[in-house]
Design an enzyme around this catalytic site. Structure first.
Site, PDB file in Angstrom:
ATOM      1  N   ASN A   1     -16.647  28.235  21.596  1.00  0.00           N
ATOM      2  CA  ASN A   1     -15.563  29.106  22.058  1.00  0.00           C
ATOM      3  C   ASN A   1     -14.708  28.315  23.035  1.00  0.00           C
ATOM      4  O   ASN A   1     -15.192  27.826  24.056  1.00  0.00           O
ATOM      5  CB  ASN A   1     -16.153  30.341  22.748  1.00  0.00           C
ATOM      6  CG  ASN A   1     -15.113  31.404  23.019  1.00  0.00           C
ATOM      7  OD1 ASN A   1     -13.939  31.098  23.249  1.00  0.00           O
ATOM      8  ND2 ASN A   1     -15.537  32.649  23.010  1.00  0.00           N
TER       9      ASN A   1
ATOM     10  N   HIS B   1     -15.143  41.245  22.565  1.00  0.00           N
ATOM     11  CA  HIS B   1     -15.785  40.069  21.984  1.00  0.00           C
ATOM     12  C   HIS B   1     -15.923  40.287  20.485  1.00  0.00           C
ATOM     13  O   HIS B   1     -16.167  41.400  20.027  1.00  0.00           O
ATOM     14  CB  HIS B   1     -17.150  39.867  22.634  1.00  0.00           C
ATOM     15  CG  HIS B   1     -17.860  38.625  22.180  1.00  0.00           C
ATOM     16  ND1 HIS B   1     -17.310  37.377  22.314  1.00  0.00           N
ATOM     17  CD2 HIS B   1     -19.069  38.448  21.580  1.00  0.00           C
ATOM     18  CE1 HIS B   1     -18.162  36.467  21.817  1.00  0.00           C
ATOM     19  NE2 HIS B   1     -19.221  37.103  21.372  1.00  0.00           N
TER      20      HIS B   1
ATOM     21  N   CYS C   1     -13.256  33.616  20.143  1.00  0.00           N
ATOM     22  CA  CYS C   1     -14.340  34.227  19.370  1.00  0.00           C
ATOM     23  C   CYS C   1     -13.789  34.951  18.152  1.00  0.00           C
ATOM     24  O   CYS C   1     -14.420  35.005  17.102  1.00  0.00           O
ATOM     25  CB  CYS C   1     -15.149  35.182  20.246  1.00  0.00           C
ATOM     26  SG  CYS C   1     -14.152  36.419  21.108  1.00  0.00           S
TER      27      CYS C   1
ATOM     28  N   ASP D   1     -22.400  34.323  16.355  1.00  0.00           N
ATOM     29  CA  ASP D   1     -21.803  34.716  17.639  1.00  0.00           C
ATOM     30  C   ASP D   1     -21.440  33.435  18.397  1.00  0.00           C
ATOM     31  O   ASP D   1     -22.233  32.911  19.171  1.00  0.00           O
ATOM     32  CB  ASP D   1     -22.803  35.561  18.432  1.00  0.00           C
ATOM     33  CG  ASP D   1     -22.197  36.155  19.701  1.00  0.00           C
ATOM     34  OD1 ASP D   1     -21.034  35.823  20.015  1.00  0.00           O
ATOM     35  OD2 ASP D   1     -22.883  36.941  20.370  1.00  0.00           O
TER      36      ASP D   1
END
Length: 1116
Positions: free
Chosen positions: A202, A454, A207, A471
């Site tokens: 990131n 997020h 993201c 993630d």
């Protein structure tokens, strides 16, 4: 948005978010506990599988009396950990309320502690709970970052407004929902080892991009097509989107560690600021696919985007009573499905193809049949192999004038059958032999609210039963329910802690939910999820990327073994001669550009000398090494030669003994002497305490050139007169040339270069080893006047302050127009005069300059005022950064005069031609609206010489004000509101006592039946006392020149505060407008309801206030 701080990779420096006034999320330093008074708090705990979740409520009374800069709540326990809320009532150096979640006992925890939490913080709206402001994030807490949250949670102005409901009776209610999952060490987790996949780093707020890139990567056919896009070994990833994407996909496929996206975002033309700006996944998906579709044209993979993602639907209107049907075929790459009002995907598709009846006053105008009852709808002609469904989780709430997130429960199936109910979604022309059965491949999730959050993705790479969560850097195996049921949204109910007491179960809204779904048609799964291996990757790409991996591995190994080695940097006369006057002017050498040796610490220094002898051809006996020293005045000079004892040590011992800074480098100066005739190395002469090593630079004012000419030993008791002949020889002067000597003393923060008196001894002049003497020919005063920099001090002063500035036209802010070498000490007048000279302008006061915003990479909004800054330095500074860019304009009158004027942009509506012309009226600030009208009359065509004008303030298609002619123009704002000028109709100048001058606006209902959307040009209309709507309609049709068939579809209503009351032809219109001069008269108007035929415009004015700050753009 969630900002993470991953560990740095060897070749991947950490991006630091730009710090203009407000940071996106600030982890702040550990803070002392402050005692609390007059607060009430409650905490509830409830279990949920392997996640421990708790809700904490903190009620602060007498809020306005809290004088502490930061305020802690009492601690509460969730998941066996102690937490507390940290609040800055007046903001943490911003004009927003700042709120964080803090580890309450961080100071007492053992070394290396960490814990992961997903949490939300909320300011409760005590009037309407639906208006509660809630923000959601997650963080890995540790000793360095023991608190995390939102520096800009809510604007103080909004929070302290008593009508908003956040501060009621001087009481604040704050809620914290904390979920703690017992996880393995976040940093020690190996995604590749555990799952076979790696994540993406990131860059700050990317993201959203990472989740989309992982989804596209795992569509193997798409990845293969990207690999087959033509690129060459000469391309650079940072300048080529295809190569950057190929490189990224290759690393995702073959790397063992998480992958950086910097080359890809650079290839997009993004800067650091873009990487810290969260955008919309749907928007990025469309822009990226459009860009790739364009890049694929003319290549072997042309059409791949269409083959994978393109479907078609048919828009139709079919008359009920006559044989007439109108159809239009359209393509799509994704479908936007309604979430609000729909329980699942099937209900959204039902709504998508829902038939709308066109009847009554909304009949359809069929070409040869006139107005007819009709059906209007959409049916699908074909669906693509990869079906991308964008769920409309974000909508514009017209009543609240803001974007909102729809967190309603919304189910989506693992298998999606779009042939259901005998193909109800398909058009009659659709190919029914194609089986439209889809299987779920990816679920993109948004966790958080409309103000930020997020993104992550759940993906089944091979469509097997195993789901993976991507993630950012972390990839984990997940149960199917985490990808499916847990992403439906809605509310979750926790079991009662004391069932016997019949207390109400606690419910909370799930802010993490599906935002985009990717389905693959079962019949095409083998084509889409195909095999991709190295034969699909161009050879030059494999070679390039393998070299990158090898280099990365070499650097990693070097870093791991760095403690075993010492870097020795050896500067020689050759380096000084090459650098001085070209790359540097002050001191002697840039050590980063000299020969360096990586030597094991256990190696004897004598062995190092052998290596030097072998590589540089200088015998060991001819090498003498000097240690460098940083002096108190920040200069860096050779200090003393190594002695025999030091040369007998190991490299490591020598470095430790001589290096007070404890870095891994040992910096040395290699002194070598050569025989005069053969010019071969000879042993250095013995140095005694009476000898001083001086270095010499020669200055030539003709060429403004400073160069290194050598070094020599002098005796402490000697004088400069002893070496004048030698210096002249080094310079190439005649032996008796008169020269002037200066000592270069320092250059930070200011240049200090003072004359050396040739009659004093070197000791008396306080000269020592490593000092620098600059010298030049001596000139008379008359000769000095011929030069820009006649002597060494003036030249060094010039070099210290010179600045190359890139000038750009304000209208072309991306392109350099020209560059000028200026001095940082130049005054405002100096700078504009140089610019005027460059552009051939006689009057420099007509130049207006604008500074550069280093973070946005664009001009600042306000130009520099005339003599508004003192020096060039002040023009180039932006916060703590210095730019080298200035923007310029050439004005049509001097800037001092312009600053005394006000320029208004006025749109004149011509009553005869119906045309609109825009005029810039520039007048002194003390002038009035009457003066503007007088000026405007000379620029426009009037219906008659005696026509009177007025100026209106128009905003969002409503008239808010008629400017009185005596109003001063200084405070009129034309930046957000439109200033409209028009002739005053004769009928308005002859108003009867019972006549009304009313507002008339166009409107429709847009997508919501309860919301009115204005459009078009508003206007005034005179209505008579007993005039019916039918009579008013006749005048309106004539005024607006609307054809009969179109005007027949229009509806008419009286609107008050946005609520329409529809009128009949016999209604007396004036009866609805009884009050005159009512405040907010623009909210009481006659509305003309009809379709807006102008191109649709988004809520751009509001968009940047709520979610994403600017549209996604890929520039290259």
């Amino acid at each position: 948005m969630t900002l993470t701080a991953p560990p740095l990779d060897e070749d991947d420096e950490m991006l630091v978010p730009p710090p203009p006034p407000q940071d996106f999320n600030d982890g702040i330093e550990a803070m002392e506990v402050v005692g609390q008074e007059e607060t009430v708090s409650t905490v509830e705990n409830y279990p949920a599988d392997d996640t421990q979740t708790g809700k904490f409520t903190w009620t602060l009374e007498h809020f306005s009396k809290i004088n502490l800069r930061k305020n802690y709540s009492e601690s509460f326990t969730v998941g066996g950990y102690k937490w507390r809320v940290l609040l800055f009532p007046k903001g943490n150096n911003v004009d927003h309320l700042s709120i964080y979640l803090d580890v309450a006992d961080s100071a007492a925890l053992p070394y290396g502690w960490n814990r992961f939490a997903h949490f939300s913080l909320a300011i409760v709206n005590q009037y309407d709970h639906k208006l509660t402001v809630k923000k959601d994030t997650q963080h890995q807490f540790n000793a360095r970052e023991s608190d995390w949250g939102f520096t800009s949670f809510m604007a103080l102005q909004e929070f302290y407004d008593p009508t908003r409901g956040f501060l009621v009776n001087d009481t604040l209610v704050l809620e914290a929902d904390v979920s703690v999952r017992k996880v393995v060490d976040y940093w020690a987790y190996d995604s590749k080892k555990e799952t076979g996949f790696v994540g993406l780093k990131n860059q700050g707020a990317t993201c959203y991009m990472n989740s989309l890139l992982q989804t596209l990567y795992h569509l193997a056919y798409f990845r293969k097509a990207v690999y087959h896009m033509p690129t060459t070994e000469n391309d650079m990833p940072s300048n080529s989107i295809p190569l950057a994407l190929q490189s990224l996909f290759y690393k995702l496929q073959y790397s063992d560690m998480s992958v950086s996206t910097k080359d890809l975002t650079k290839s997009f033309g993004w800067d650091t600021y873009d990487s810290f700006m969260q955008h919309d996944v749907q928007e990025l998906n469309r822009v990226l696919c459009e860009k790739l579709e364009d890049k694929m044209k003319g290549t072997a993979v042309e059409g791949t985007i269409q083959q994978l993602f393109e479907g078609h639907h048919m828009n139709y209107i079919e008359c009920i009573n006559v044989d007439y049907k109108s159809t239009r075929k359209e393509s799509f790459y994704d479908l936007q499905l309604d979430v609000k009002g729909c329980k699942n995907v099937y209900e959204s598709f039902d709504k998508y193809v829902e038939v709308e009846r066109l009847d009554g006053e909304n009949k359809y105008q069929a070409e040869q049949f006139g107005l007819q009852d009709a059906k209007k709808g959409v049916l699908f002609m074909d669906f693509p192999p990869v079906l991308q469904l964008q769920l409309k989780r974000f909508e514009y709430d017209f009543m609240r004038d803001t974007m909102v997130k729809i967190n309603d429960r919304y189910q989506f199936p693992l298998q999606l059958d779009l042939d259901r109910e005998n193909g109800k979604y398909l058009s009659p022309d659709a190919d029914r032999s194609v089986r439209n059965l889809y299987i779920l491949h990816s679920v993109l999730v948004h966790s958080g609210g409309v103000h930020g959050g997020h993104y992550y993705a759940f993906i089944r790479p091979t469509l097997s039963g195993q789901w993976y969560k991507f993630d950012d850097e972390r990839v984990t195996k997940e149960e199917p329910r985490r990808a499916l049921e847990e992403q439906y949204g809605g509310e979750e109910e926790f079991p009662q802690t004391n069932p016997g007491f019949n207390n109400t179960p606690f419910k909370f809204t799930k802010y993490s939910n599906a935002y985009m779904l990717v389905y693959i048609r079962w019949a095409d799964k083998d084509k889409v999820i195909c095999n991709v291996d190295e034969k699909d990757i161009a050879e030059h790409l494999q070679i390039r990327l393998k070299k990158e991996q090898e280099e990365k591995e070499r650097r990693r190994k070097e870093k791991a073994e760095a403690h075993l080695y010492t870097i020795i940097k050896v500067a020689r006369d050759e380096d000084l001669a090459f650098q001085i006057g070209k790359e540097i002017h002050f001191d002697l050498v840039d050590h980063d550009k000299v020969r360096s040796f990586r030597i094991q610490k256990q190696t004897l220094f004598s062995q190092f000398k052998e290596d030097v002898a072998r590589e540089l051809g200088i015998p060991m006996a001819c090498q003498r090494y000097w240690l460098w020293a940083k002096r108190q005045n920040h200069t860096y000079r050779p200090n003393r030669p190594l002695n025999q004892y030091e040369e007998a040590q190991t490299v490591g011992q020598l470095k430790e003994a001589s290096n007070k800074a404890h870095n891994a480098e040992l910096k040395l100066f290699l002194e070598v002497h050569f025989s005069p005739q053969e010019h071969i190395p000879i042993p250095p002469p013995e140095k005694t305490k009476e000898d001083i090593l001086l270095f010499f630079k020669l200055y030539n004012p003709d060429k403004e050139d400073l160069r290194y000419v050598g070094r020599t030993f002098v005796k402490v008791a000697g004088k400069p007169t002893d070496i004048l002949e030698k210096l002249n020889e080094m310079a190439g002067f005649t032996p008796n040339e008169e020269i002037q000597l200066y000592e270069e003393i320092k250059f930070e923060p200011n240049v200090m270069c003072e004359p050396v008196d040739k009659k004093f001894t070197f000791k008396a002049s306080q000269l020592e080893d490593g000092d620098i003497i600059c010298y030049q020919k001596a000139y008379t005063r008359e000769e000095e006047e011929l030069y820009h920099c006649p002597d060494v001090p003036s030249f060094l002063e010039y070099v210290r302050n010179r600045q190359v500035v890139h000038f750009r036209q304000l209208e072309k802010p991306k392109d350099d127009e020209f560059c000028l070498e200026l001095s940082r000490q130049h005054t405002y007048d100096d700078v504009v005069e140089r610019v005027a000279l460059q552009v051939g302008l006689e009057d420099a006061s007509k130049i207006r300059l604008t500074s550069h915003n280093c973070y946005l990479q664009q001009p600042k909004p306000q130009p520099i005022k005339y003599r508004g800054v003192e020096r060039l330095t002040d023009m180039l500074v932006h916060y703590n950064q210095t730019s080298d860019i200035l923007y310029f304009e050439i004005l049509d009158l001097p800037l001092p005069e312009l600053q005394g004027l006000k320029t208004l942009k006025i749109a004149f509506h011509n009553s005869k031609t119906e045309e609109v012309s825009v005029h810039n009226i520039r007048l002194p600030k003390q002038c009035t609206v009457g003066d503007v009208i007088h000026e405007l009359k000379g620029k426009v065509e009037l219906s008659s010489p005696n026509a009177e004008l007025r100026i209106l303030e128009v905003f969002y298609h409503k008239i808010y004000k008629i400017f009185p002619s005596n109003e001063k123009i200084e405070n009129i704002n034309d930046q957000y509101w439109t200033l409209r000028a028009e002739e005053i109709p004769d009928e308005e100048t002859e108003l009867g006592s019972q006549d009304r001058l009313i507002h008339v606006y166009h409107f429709n209902h847009d997508s919501s039946p309860n919301h009115v959307q204005n459009f078009g040009e508003p206007f005034f209309l005179v209505i008579r006392e007993d005039e019916t709507l039918g009579e008013v309609k006749e005048r309106l049709q004539k005024k607006l020149q609307v054809p009969d068939e179109e005007f027949a579809k229009w509806k008419f209503a009286f609107l008050s505060l946005g609520r329409p009351e529809y009128l009949q032809d016999g209604d007396i219109v004036a009866s609805r407008f009884q009050k005159r001069d009512t405040y907010g008269a623009w909210e009481h108007y006659l509305g003309l309801e009809h379709a807006d035929m102008a191109p649709k415009r988004s809520h751009a004015a509001n968009q940047n206030r709520y979610t994403f700050e600017k549209p996604v753009k890929i520039y290259n």
